[in-house]
Design a protein around this motif. Structure first.
Motif, PDB file in Angstrom:
ATOM      1  N   ALA A   1       0.811  -1.221   0.000  1.00 46.93           N
ATOM      2  CA  ALA A   1       0.000   0.000   0.000  1.00 46.93           C
ATOM      3  C   ALA A   1       0.843   1.268   0.000  1.00 46.93           C
ATOM      4  N   SER A   2       2.140   1.158   0.247  1.00 45.37           N
ATOM      5  CA  SER A   2       2.992   2.355   0.211  1.00 45.37           C
ATOM      6  C   SER A   2       3.069   2.947  -1.192  1.00 45.37           C
ATOM      7  N   ILE A   3       2.753   2.142  -2.217  1.00 37.51           N
ATOM      8  CA  ILE A   3       2.783   2.660  -3.584  1.00 37.51           C
ATOM      9  C   ILE A   3       1.765   3.786  -3.768  1.00 37.51           C
ATOM     10  N   LEU A   4       0.757   3.831  -2.906  1.00 41.97           N
ATOM     11  CA  LEU A   4      -0.264   4.876  -3.023  1.00 41.97           C
ATOM     12  C   LEU A   4       0.312   6.268  -2.782  1.00 41.97           C
ATOM     13  N   GLN A   5       1.479   6.349  -2.140  1.00 39.35           N
ATOM     14  CA  GLN A   5       2.138   7.645  -1.969  1.00 39.35           C
ATOM     15  C   GLN A   5       2.466   8.280  -3.319  1.00 39.35           C
ATOM     16  N   LEU A   6       2.579   7.461  -4.352  1.00 38.62           N
ATOM     17  CA  LEU A   6       2.984   7.945  -5.665  1.00 38.62           C
ATOM     18  C   LEU A   6       1.805   8.327  -6.548  1.00 38.62           C
ATOM     19  N   HIS A   7       0.586   8.099  -6.066  1.00 36.22           N
ATOM     20  CA  HIS A   7      -0.577   8.401  -6.901  1.00 36.22           C
ATOM     21  C   HIS A   7      -0.942   9.877  -6.777  1.00 36.22           C
ATOM     22  N   PRO A   8      -1.253  10.538  -7.885  1.00 32.87           N
ATOM     23  CA  PRO A   8      -1.536  11.980  -7.833  1.00 32.87           C
ATOM     24  C   PRO A   8      -2.910  12.340  -7.275  1.00 32.87           C
ATOM     25  N   ASN A   9      -3.792  11.357  -7.111  1.00 33.96           N
ATOM     26  CA  ASN A   9      -5.146  11.660  -6.646  1.00 33.96           C
ATOM     27  C   ASN A   9      -5.605  10.561  -5.690  1.00 33.96           C
ATOM     28  N   CYS A  10      -5.062  10.563  -4.499  1.00 40.29           N
ATOM     29  CA  CYS A  10      -5.337   9.532  -3.504  1.00 40.29           C
ATOM     30  C   CYS A  10      -5.836  10.182  -2.215  1.00 40.29           C
ATOM     31  N   THR A  11      -6.985   9.707  -1.724  1.00 41.32           N
ATOM     32  CA  THR A  11      -7.536  10.195  -0.463  1.00 41.32           C
ATOM     33  C   THR A  11      -7.787   9.015   0.464  1.00 41.32           C
ATOM     34  N   TRP A  12      -7.183   9.035   1.638  1.00 43.53           N
ATOM     35  CA  TRP A  12      -7.400   8.000   2.641  1.00 43.53           C
ATOM     36  C   TRP A  12      -8.606   8.361   3.491  1.00 43.53           C
ATOM     37  N   TYR A  13      -9.494   7.392   3.714  1.00 39.65           N
ATOM     38  CA  TYR A  13     -10.581   7.505   4.679  1.00 39.65           C
ATOM     39  C   TYR A  13     -10.218   6.599   5.856  1.00 39.65           C
ATOM     40  N   MET A  14     -10.202   7.162   7.071  1.00 38.87           N
ATOM     41  CA  MET A  14      -9.752   6.411   8.239  1.00 38.87           C
ATOM     42  C   MET A  14     -10.602   6.768   9.447  1.00 38.87           C
ATOM     43  N   ASP A  15     -10.831   5.792  10.327  1.00 34.38           N
ATOM     44  CA  ASP A  15     -11.390   6.154  11.623  1.00 34.38           C
ATOM     45  C   ASP A  15     -10.231   6.433  12.576  1.00 34.38           C
ATOM     46  N   ARG A  16     -10.538   6.912  13.761  1.00 30.61           N
ATOM     47  CA  ARG A  16      -9.485   7.349  14.683  1.00 30.61           C
ATOM     48  C   ARG A  16      -8.592   6.199  15.147  1.00 30.61           C
ATOM     49  N   GLU A  17      -9.166   5.015  15.254  1.00 29.75           N
ATOM     50  CA  GLU A  17      -8.344   3.877  15.665  1.00 29.75           C
ATOM     51  C   GLU A  17      -7.307   3.541  14.599  1.00 29.75           C
ATOM     52  N   ALA A  18      -7.715   3.517  13.360  1.00 27.98           N
ATOM     53  CA  ALA A  18      -6.777   3.219  12.282  1.00 27.98           C
ATOM     54  C   ALA A  18      -5.756   4.337  12.087  1.00 27.98           C
ATOM     55  N   ALA A  19      -6.133   5.555  12.475  1.00 22.91           N
ATOM     56  CA  ALA A  19      -5.252   6.718  12.295  1.00 22.91           C
ATOM     57  C   ALA A  19      -4.366   6.978  13.502  1.00 22.91           C
ATOM     58  N   ALA A  20      -4.336   6.049  14.453  1.00 21.52           N
ATOM     59  CA  ALA A  20      -3.609   6.288  15.706  1.00 21.52           C
ATOM     60  C   ALA A  20      -2.146   6.663  15.478  1.00 21.52           C
ATOM     61  N   GLY A  21      -1.520   6.076  14.472  1.00 23.07           N
ATOM     62  CA  GLY A  21      -0.105   6.331  14.235  1.00 23.07           C
ATOM     63  C   GLY A  21       0.185   7.574  13.426  1.00 23.07           C
ATOM     64  N   ILE A  22      -0.856   8.252  12.943  1.00 25.88           N
ATOM     65  CA  ILE A  22      -0.607   9.438  12.126  1.00 25.88           C
ATOM     66  C   ILE A  22      -1.253  10.700  12.692  1.00 25.88           C
TER      67      ILE A  22
END
Length: 251
Positions: free
Chosen positions: A222-243
């Motif tokens: 999934a790190s390849i998504l850093q290279l996509h020009p139009n990528c939006t992550w949807y996350m809840d707070r538990e999944a986003a704990a590290g960011i």
């Protein structure tokens, strides 16, 4: 890259459902990339429920699934994700097999079917909105750690975790294995015009953190998504704990 963090899993999934609907309304002849799983399944059910109450035009919409099982030779029943997709989404929206695309799970030549599926995706103009579940190990589809970033649709052995799903959910005897499937490749995913990875729960936090902040490496698909020009992550707070605290969320 954009990131939207929602207060709860429910809010995150509802937002995912409305992203599907918004794309369908704005792109009536478009193509949405889908996948099955504990995150995306409820989103499909929400879309179906909204459609029943407030029908909208999906008569020209196509969907393409990220992956599909291959039925073991000699099996008296078909091993397929289409049954789940029909129950959760296709039947409600009236999407038939021509427009609701998955690889042929009964194909005798899985490698040839994978190449045919790649061409089918191209034939409908490619994926407009690619909705993605992300595994706890940051896999996408059946693309596990080590999958080439240049990979297109291909046949591969499923992971031990997926084998457990085949045995426990689909009630296949373990002795019928090893089990195989067909998956979109990482290059195929990245050709989608808009990427929407959706992650919920503490079990996905480490994967999300590595995918968003770690190095871009085939060991973290999934790190390849850093290279996509139009990528939006949807996350809840538990999944986003590290960011949380390390980014300025959008929306």
């Amino acid at each position: 890259m954009k990131i939207r963090i929602f207060d709860s899993r429910e809010e995150c999934l509802v937002a995912g459902a409305w992203a599907f609907i918004r794309y369908a309304l704005n792109n009536p002849e478009g193509t949405i990339g889908l996948c099955t799983g504990s995150t995306t399944g409820p989103i499909h059910e929400m879309v179906a429920d909204i459609y029943r109450k407030y029908p909208f035009d999906v008569s020209r919409l196509h969907t393409v699934n990220a992956d599909e099982f291959l039925t073991p030779k000699g099996s008296p029943v078909t091993l397929t994700m289409r049954t789940t997709m029909k129950k959760d989404l296709f039947d409600a929206l009236g999407i038939d097999e021509e427009r609701g695309m998955l690889p042929d799970s009964t194909a005798e030549d899985g490698d040839a079917e994978a190449l045919r599926y790649e061409e089918r995706i191209k034939a409908v103009g490619g994926v407009g909105l690619q909705m993605l579940g992300v595994g706890p190990d940051a896999h996408l589809g059946f693309c596990l750690a080590g999958t080439s970033f240049d990979s297109v649709c291909h046949k591969r052995a499923v992971s031990p975790a997926i084998e457990e799903i085949i045995v426990n959910k689909y009630k296949f005897d373990r002795s019928m294995g090893p089990f195989y499937g067909i998956t979109m490749g990482l290059k195929t995913f990245m050709q989608g015009k808009e990427m929407l990875p959706i992650v919920c729960g503490a079990s996905k936090a480490e994967a999300a953190e590595k995918a968003i902040f770690g190095p871009v490496t085939e060991e973290v698909p999934a790190s390849i998504l850093q290279l996509h020009p139009n990528c939006t992550w949807y996350m809840d707070r538990e999944a986003a704990a590290g960011i949380i605290g390390r980014v300025n969320p959008d929306g």
